[in-house]
Scaffold this motif. Structure first.
Motif, PDB file in Angstrom:
ATOM      1  N   SER A  62      46.587   5.126 -19.917  1.00 39.93           N
ATOM      2  CA  SER A  62      46.686   3.622 -19.188  1.00 39.93           C
ATOM      3  C   SER A  62      46.008   2.657 -20.164  1.00 39.93           C
ATOM      4  O   SER A  62      45.600   2.838 -21.199  1.00 39.93           O
ATOM      5  N   THR A  63      46.095   1.218 -19.499  1.00 36.11           N
ATOM      6  CA  THR A  63      45.510   0.092 -20.086  1.00 36.11           C
ATOM      7  C   THR A  63      44.106  -0.044 -19.400  1.00 36.11           C
ATOM      8  O   THR A  63      43.840  -1.234 -19.544  1.00 36.11           O
ATOM      9  N   ALA A  64      43.493   0.636 -18.527  1.00 34.01           N
ATOM     10  CA  ALA A  64      42.504   0.303 -18.007  1.00 34.01           C
ATOM     11  C   ALA A  64      41.139   0.123 -19.016  1.00 34.01           C
ATOM     12  O   ALA A  64      40.242  -0.381 -18.556  1.00 34.01           O
ATOM     13  N   LEU A  65      41.192   1.095 -19.873  1.00 34.84           N
ATOM     14  CA  LEU A  65      40.254   0.985 -21.156  1.00 34.84           C
ATOM     15  C   LEU A  65      40.978   0.536 -22.354  1.00 34.84           C
ATOM     16  O   LEU A  65      41.853   1.306 -22.835  1.00 34.84           O
ATOM     17  N   ILE A 112      40.101  -6.876 -16.176  1.00 40.80           N
ATOM     18  CA  ILE A 112      41.323  -6.345 -15.661  1.00 40.80           C
ATOM     19  C   ILE A 112      42.548  -6.392 -16.523  1.00 40.80           C
ATOM     20  O   ILE A 112      42.852  -7.589 -16.621  1.00 40.80           O
ATOM     21  N   ASP A 113      43.116  -5.141 -17.097  1.00 43.67           N
ATOM     22  CA  ASP A 113      44.669  -5.678 -17.584  1.00 43.67           C
ATOM     23  C   ASP A 113      45.463  -6.352 -16.692  1.00 43.67           C
ATOM     24  O   ASP A 113      45.533  -5.905 -15.620  1.00 43.67           O
ATOM     25  N   ALA A 114      46.013  -7.231 -17.122  1.00 48.13           N
ATOM     26  CA  ALA A 114      46.683  -8.428 -16.296  1.00 48.13           C
ATOM     27  C   ALA A 114      48.005  -7.602 -15.606  1.00 48.13           C
ATOM     28  O   ALA A 114      48.628  -8.143 -14.595  1.00 48.13           O
ATOM     29  N   ASP A 115      48.359  -6.563 -16.393  1.00 49.03           N
ATOM     30  CA  ASP A 115      49.644  -5.578 -15.378  1.00 49.03           C
ATOM     31  C   ASP A 115      49.144  -4.667 -14.607  1.00 49.03           C
ATOM     32  O   ASP A 115      49.912  -4.105 -13.959  1.00 49.03           O
ATOM     33  N   PHE A 168      49.571   0.952 -26.922  1.00 46.17           N
ATOM     34  CA  PHE A 168      50.797   1.419 -26.713  1.00 46.17           C
ATOM     35  C   PHE A 168      52.182   0.690 -27.452  1.00 46.17           C
ATOM     36  O   PHE A 168      52.995   0.451 -26.693  1.00 46.17           O
ATOM     37  N   GLY A 169      51.592  -0.033 -28.604  1.00 42.44           N
ATOM     38  CA  GLY A 169      52.615  -0.694 -29.069  1.00 42.44           C
ATOM     39  C   GLY A 169      52.778  -1.996 -28.644  1.00 42.44           C
ATOM     40  O   GLY A 169      53.927  -2.864 -28.731  1.00 42.44           O
ATOM     41  N   ARG A 170      51.935  -2.661 -27.930  1.00 42.54           N
ATOM     42  CA  ARG A 170      52.164  -4.220 -27.249  1.00 42.54           C
ATOM     43  C   ARG A 170      50.867  -4.693 -26.881  1.00 42.54           C
ATOM     44  O   ARG A 170      49.786  -4.059 -26.924  1.00 42.54           O
ATOM     45  N   TRP A 171      51.116  -5.917 -26.715  1.00 42.00           N
ATOM     46  CA  TRP A 171      49.688  -6.937 -26.698  1.00 42.00           C
ATOM     47  C   TRP A 171      49.548  -6.686 -25.127  1.00 42.00           C
ATOM     48  O   TRP A 171      50.307  -6.587 -24.331  1.00 42.00           O
TER      49      TRP A 171
END
Length: 172
Positions: A26-29, A121-124, A150-153
């Motif tokens: 995830s993008t939580a961290l 918090i990750d905006a997504d 994961f290859g993205r901003w």
């Protein structure tokens, strides 16, 4: 389910599993590499030394999730502001675990005379944003492209809850 104060000897492995799952999937961290088991010694030491809670929700002895907070910034004038985190095991998501943990953390922050709870918090992360807004947190800003994973901003959104504490804030 029962709220508990997490202890290293009982909960470190389960907390590490939750953190590493978030790192890997995830993008939580905004981290790339799983944390090693020995990192939990320092993690719990920082919590203990700072007087920061680590609250868990157990289901028949199994950790369904945990919540904690720590220093927002290392400068003395930020002493009443804390940045918090809430992590829920995949098997318990959507069952109110995050809400229960965050509500308990808010009460603990009041009891510890904190003034500002800050969530980065990750905006997504729509679920986390919905949870925070449902509990009265307000969006106070977003840092566009603050991270890359994961290859993205990744955009980092900040949500805060202002408490009516401390009752008598002081400088120094």
């Amino acid at each position: 389910m029962q709220l508990v104060d997490c202890r290293p000897e009982r909960h470190a492995d389960a907390i590490l599993d939750l953190l590493n799952e978030a790192i890997l999937h995830s993008t939580a961290l905004y981290e790339y590499t799983p944390r090693p088991p020995h990192s939990m010694d320092a993690w719990f030491a920082v919590k203990r030394e700072g007087g920061f809670p680590v609250i868990g929700l157990e289901d028949d002895g199994r950790l369904a999730g945990f919540a904690s907070y720590g220093s927002f910034r290392a400068y003395p004038a930020f002493k009443y502001s804390v940045e918090h985190s809430v992590y829920v095991h995949a098997d318990y998501r959507g069952r109110g675990v995050g809400r229960t943990l965050l509500q308990a953390l808010i009460e603990r922050a009041r009891g510890h005379q904190r003034h500002l709870l800050i969530g980065a918090i990750d905006a997504d992360n729509a679920a986390s944003i919905a949870l925070h807004t449902a509990l009265g947190f307000v969006h106070v800003g977003t840092l566009p492209q603050a991270g890359f994973k994961f290859g993205r901003w990744l955009d980092l959104a900040f949500y805060q809850l202002t408490l009516d504490t401390p009752t008598a804030p002081v400088d120094g």
